[in-house]
Design an enzyme around this catalytic site. Structure first.
Site, PDB file in Angstrom:
ATOM      1  N   GLU A  77      41.591  48.356  38.779  1.00 23.29           N
ATOM      2  CA  GLU A  77      41.574  47.163  39.632  1.00 23.29           C
ATOM      3  C   GLU A  77      42.563  47.239  40.787  1.00 23.29           C
ATOM      4  O   GLU A  77      43.449  46.384  40.930  1.00 23.29           O
ATOM      5  CB  GLU A  77      41.796  45.915  38.757  1.00 23.29           C
ATOM      6  CG  GLU A  77      40.713  45.788  37.687  1.00 23.29           C
ATOM      7  CD  GLU A  77      40.913  44.626  36.721  1.00 23.29           C
ATOM      8  OE1 GLU A  77      41.848  43.834  36.905  1.00 23.29           O
ATOM      9  OE2 GLU A  77      40.113  44.521  35.769  1.00 23.29           O
ATOM     10  N   ASN A 134      38.582  52.135  38.348  1.00 22.73           N
ATOM     11  CA  ASN A 134      37.738  51.116  37.719  1.00 22.73           C
ATOM     12  C   ASN A 134      38.023  49.762  38.374  1.00 22.73           C
ATOM     13  O   ASN A 134      39.181  49.417  38.610  1.00 22.73           O
ATOM     14  CB  ASN A 134      38.132  51.074  36.228  1.00 22.73           C
ATOM     15  CG  ASN A 134      37.262  50.216  35.368  1.00 22.73           C
ATOM     16  OD1 ASN A 134      36.040  50.374  35.344  1.00 22.73           O
ATOM     17  ND2 ASN A 134      37.881  49.305  34.611  1.00 22.73           N
ATOM     18  N   HIS A 162      31.493  42.431  34.627  1.00 18.52           N
ATOM     19  CA  HIS A 162      31.657  41.149  33.918  1.00 18.52           C
ATOM     20  C   HIS A 162      30.842  40.117  34.699  1.00 18.52           C
ATOM     21  O   HIS A 162      31.330  39.527  35.662  1.00 18.52           O
ATOM     22  CB  HIS A 162      33.131  40.740  33.877  1.00 18.52           C
ATOM     23  CG  HIS A 162      33.978  41.662  33.054  1.00 18.52           C
ATOM     24  ND1 HIS A 162      33.864  41.737  31.679  1.00 18.52           N
ATOM     25  CD2 HIS A 162      34.928  42.555  33.400  1.00 18.52           C
ATOM     26  CE1 HIS A 162      34.725  42.633  31.217  1.00 18.52           C
ATOM     27  NE2 HIS A 162      35.378  43.151  32.234  1.00 18.52           N
ATOM     28  N   GLU A 215      32.413  47.780  31.539  1.00 14.26           N
ATOM     29  CA  GLU A 215      32.895  46.607  30.782  1.00 14.26           C
ATOM     30  C   GLU A 215      31.850  45.498  30.772  1.00 14.26           C
ATOM     31  O   GLU A 215      32.163  44.318  30.947  1.00 14.26           O
ATOM     32  CB  GLU A 215      34.205  46.079  31.399  1.00 14.26           C
ATOM     33  CG  GLU A 215      35.309  47.115  31.483  1.00 14.26           C
ATOM     34  CD  GLU A 215      36.628  46.574  32.026  1.00 14.26           C
ATOM     35  OE1 GLU A 215      36.821  45.350  32.069  1.00 14.26           O
ATOM     36  OE2 GLU A 215      37.479  47.401  32.409  1.00 14.26           O
ATOM     37  N   ASP A 242      29.536  42.523  30.258  1.00 20.02           N
ATOM     38  CA  ASP A 242      29.189  41.321  29.489  1.00 20.02           C
ATOM     39  C   ASP A 242      28.590  40.316  30.467  1.00 20.02           C
ATOM     40  O   ASP A 242      28.817  40.393  31.673  1.00 20.02           O
ATOM     41  CB  ASP A 242      30.353  40.733  28.669  1.00 20.02           C
ATOM     42  CG  ASP A 242      31.660  40.594  29.421  1.00 20.02           C
ATOM     43  OD1 ASP A 242      31.635  40.387  30.653  1.00 20.02           O
ATOM     44  OD2 ASP A 242      32.723  40.673  28.780  1.00 20.02           O
TER      45      ASP A 242
END
Ligand code: G3I
Length: 357
Positions: free
Chosen positions: A171, A212, A248, A276, A278
């Site tokens: 990030e 990432n 996300h 990641e 979701d």
């Protein structure tokens, strides 16, 4: 294995009773057993490999592994999961809580599990502005000292966990595409990214090195900033092998340019991964929301399937029981493909369909 079969049969029976006799949920619709359950008999990691991917994987964390045998048994099924990511165990606050004192216990548990199951490990993560012990974030280290501290951390952690894929830098961007303010950027400047990647390469020449981030999954200023950074790194010979798209997502808001953005990244000569995934909804669940979630999971997975250098898809916990979402976004949740009772949701069918597209 026998214990797992007996246990999962028991869990399934309980779930059947619960779903069969469940009262209608409050809110805008009802959740019925029929709409709630996945129907696919295919296995997610097997389907990923059949699609030419390296894995379908999940994040995991030590408290659940230690305390929840059902959770661990499902995670250990390598027809379902071919890769594990440590949700917290390899972060700086976990691995070097005091300067020069390294603790690998929790991460070692996850690596041992992955090895026993024949699963690939993604390391997560070495250099990030969050989850830093105060001796790093509040230290007031000067430029040269922080460079040395950071290089030592990266090389010790990645040197310990050799042979993995690594989120080396996590990030690094703000949503407007500028570099995020953190102790590394403020003290060292943008070259902290170069130095971290170089230290990682030196520690393990065979590791795949990733940057990432989130909100880079569709076209926009942040994705462009990531592409420009990776392009610049490659032009200067700084080691970089991949871009992680966290993913996300909010239900119904999957970027329509996801596949195009993956292709734009891989055109730079790096691989990509959905790291990641979701897809959270405003609670309570309804049949319509679960159906939308199925479509959304399918769209994300099929984008990866369509891009040759998208190597795999990782969900950020496979079960709603242990999702990070509800504690972060009030009133939202049910973001994962297995429910809190370890039943596969329609989202699971979406994953299988996405790998089959
Ligand atoms: O370890 C402490 C424990 O000692 C303490 O008693 C407890 C009290 O709340 O907190 C524990 O720390 C928690 C930690 O997870 C370990 O469980 C933190 O409060 C909690 O904030 C932390 O959350 C993690 C979060 O990163 C922190 O930023 C989530 O589990 C983890 O899923 C999440 O993962 C991040 C990725 O690393 C990067 N991308 C976004 C993603 C979601 O935020």
């Amino acid at each position: 294995m026998k214990a797992f079969v007996v246990h999962s049969t028991f869990v399934s029976l309980l779930a059947w009773i619960t779903l069969t006799f469940a009262l209608p949920q409050a809110g805008s619709g009802t959740v019925t057993a029929k709409a709630r359950a996945a129907t696919s008999t295919a296995r997610s990691n097997t389907a990923a490999k059949a699609a030419g991917k390296l894995y379908f994987g999940s994040a995991t964390d030590n408290p659940f592994l230690d305390e929840d045998a059902t959770y661990k048994a499902i995670l250990s099924d390598n027809t379902l999961f071919g890769q594990l990511s440590p949700e917290n165990a390899m972060k700086w606050d976990a691995t070097e809580p005091e300067q020069g004192v390294f603790t690998f216990t929790n991460g070692d548990v996850i690596v041992a599990l992955a090895q026993a199951n024949g699963q690939i490990m993604r390391g997560h993560n070495t250099v990030w502005g969050s989850q830093l012990p105060s001796w790093v974030s509040d230290s007031g280290f000067d430029n040269a000292t922080l460079i040395s501290v950071m290089q030592n951390h990266v090389s010790t952690v990645i040197g310990h966990y050799k042979g993995q894929i690594w989120d080396v830098v996590n990030e690094p961007f703000n949503d407007d595409g500028t570099l995020a303010s953190n102790v590394f950027f403020e003290t060292i400047g943008p070259t902290y990214i170069d130095l971290a990647l170089q230290a990682a390469r030196a520690a393990d020449p065979d590791a795949k090195l990733y940057i990432n981030d989130f909100n880079i999954e569709g076209e926009g200023v942040k994705a462009t900033a990531m592409a420009n950074l990776v392009s610049d790194l490659k032009s200067r010979g700084i080691p970089i092998d991949g871009i992680g798209l966290e993913s996300h997502f909010i239900l119904g808001e999957i970027p329509t340019t996801l596949q195009a953005q993956m292709e734009a990244f891989t055109a730079l000569g790096v691989e990509v991964a959905v790291t990641e995934l979701d897809i959270r909804m405003t609670l309570p669940e309804t049949d319509a929301l679960l159906a939308q979630q199925q479509t959304d999971f399918q769209n994300v997975v099929s984008a990866c399937t369509a891009v040759a250098d998208c190597v795999g898809v990782t969900v950020w916990e496979y079960t709603d029981k242990y999702s990070w979402v509800p504690s972060t976004f009030a009133g939202q949740g049910d973001a994962d493909p297995w429910d809190e009772n370890f039943e596969m949701k329609p989202a699971y069918d979406g994953i299988i369909a996405g790998f089959s597209s």
